[in-house]
Design an enzyme around this catalytic site. Structure first.
Site, short mmCIF file in Angstrom:
data_model
loop_
_atom_site.label_atom_id
_atom_site.label_comp_id
_atom_site.label_asym_id
_atom_site.label_seq_id
_atom_site.Cartn_x
_atom_site.Cartn_y
_atom_site.Cartn_z
N ASN A 36 0.80 -1.23 0.00
CA ASN A 36 0.00 0.00 0.00
C ASN A 36 0.83 1.27 0.00
OD1 ASN A 36 -1.68 -1.98 2.32
ND2 ASN A 36 -2.42 -1.68 0.23
N ILE A 76 1.03 6.78 0.57
CA ILE A 76 0.24 5.69 1.14
C ILE A 76 -1.14 5.69 0.49
CG2 ILE A 76 -0.77 4.74 3.26
CD1 ILE A 76 1.48 6.20 4.78
N CYS A 77 -1.63 4.50 0.13
CA CYS A 77 -2.92 4.37 -0.53
C CYS A 77 -4.03 5.00 0.32
CB CYS A 77 -3.23 2.90 -0.77
SG CYS A 77 -4.84 2.60 -1.51
N VAL A 78 -4.76 5.92 -0.28
CA VAL A 78 -5.83 6.64 0.44
C VAL A 78 -6.91 5.67 0.90
CG1 VAL A 78 -7.63 8.38 0.21
CG2 VAL A 78 -5.39 8.79 -0.81
#
Length: 208
Positions: free
Chosen positions: A86, A93-95
């Site tokens: 992620n 960082i992946c929302v």
């Protein structure tokens, strides 16, 4: 650029309260380094949780709290290189993952460590890490441990490879081409040690 002027007063008060609480009473293994000029810009160091491939590492991370906080989580960025499904190539960082773990009533305290303990291969920004996590956990864990050893392992004084001392503000951390070059050299050495052992073994067999 400061984000403070974009926040309504009631949100700014919430942000100040959250940051102040976490600075005075941080979760175990986490230290906060607030930006005195912009309270919405927070840097943290996270000790890799035990039982994960990140154990023993010290990771630097940046959180940017926006006008929708605490209804929505902050944006997050890893400043320490990490092999994680992620986390994208630039540390973003992946929302969706932050939203998945976000609980407004628990705030930052809950979210920061969840990411390292519960990676989500379904929302992968690093497709290779996501694929390995699903198909070959041992290989995924080995890659994650390798990058942890190279980029996040502290020395005897508690200083991360590409970060600052865990007891000092993060602004003076060594960055730039030389820091990355040394980290890259170490990565090559670690990766190359296996092939050297194999060639030594072949030579021994030839002599036999």
């Amino acid at each position: 650029n400061s984000n403070v002027e974009n926040l309504p007063p009631h949100i700014l008060r919430l942000v100040c309260k959250e940051v102040s609480l976490l600075t005075s009473d941080p979760p175990e293994g986490i230290k906060l380094f607030p930006n005195e000029e912009d309270v919405t810009d927070v840097q943290v160091t996270i000790e890799g949780p035990e039982g994960t491939p990140y154990a023993g590492g010290l990771f630097r991370m940046k959180l940017v709290l926006g006008k929708d906080f605490p209804a929505l989580p902050p944006k997050g960025f890893f400043l320490t290189k990490i092999f994680h499904p992620n986390v994208g190539p630039s540390g973003e960082i992946c929302v969706n993952v932050l939203k998945r773990d976000w609980r407004a009533e628990l705030g930052l305290r809950h979210t920061i460590k969840c990411l390292l303990i519960h990676p989500n291969p379904e929302s992968a920004l690093n497709e290779e890490a996501g694929r390995l996590l699903l198909e070959n956990y041992e290989e995924y864990a080995a890659r994650a441990r390798l990058l942890t050893d190279i980029h996040a392992r502290g020395n005897a004084r508690g200083v991360a490879m590409d970060g600052a001392s865990s007891s000092e503000p993060l602004g003076g951390a060594p960055e730039g081409p030389m820091a990355k070059k040394h980290a890259g050299d170490r990565e090559k050495k670690l990766l190359g040690s296996g092939s050297k052992k194999k060639s030594d073994k072949k030579r021994a067999l030839r002599r036999l």
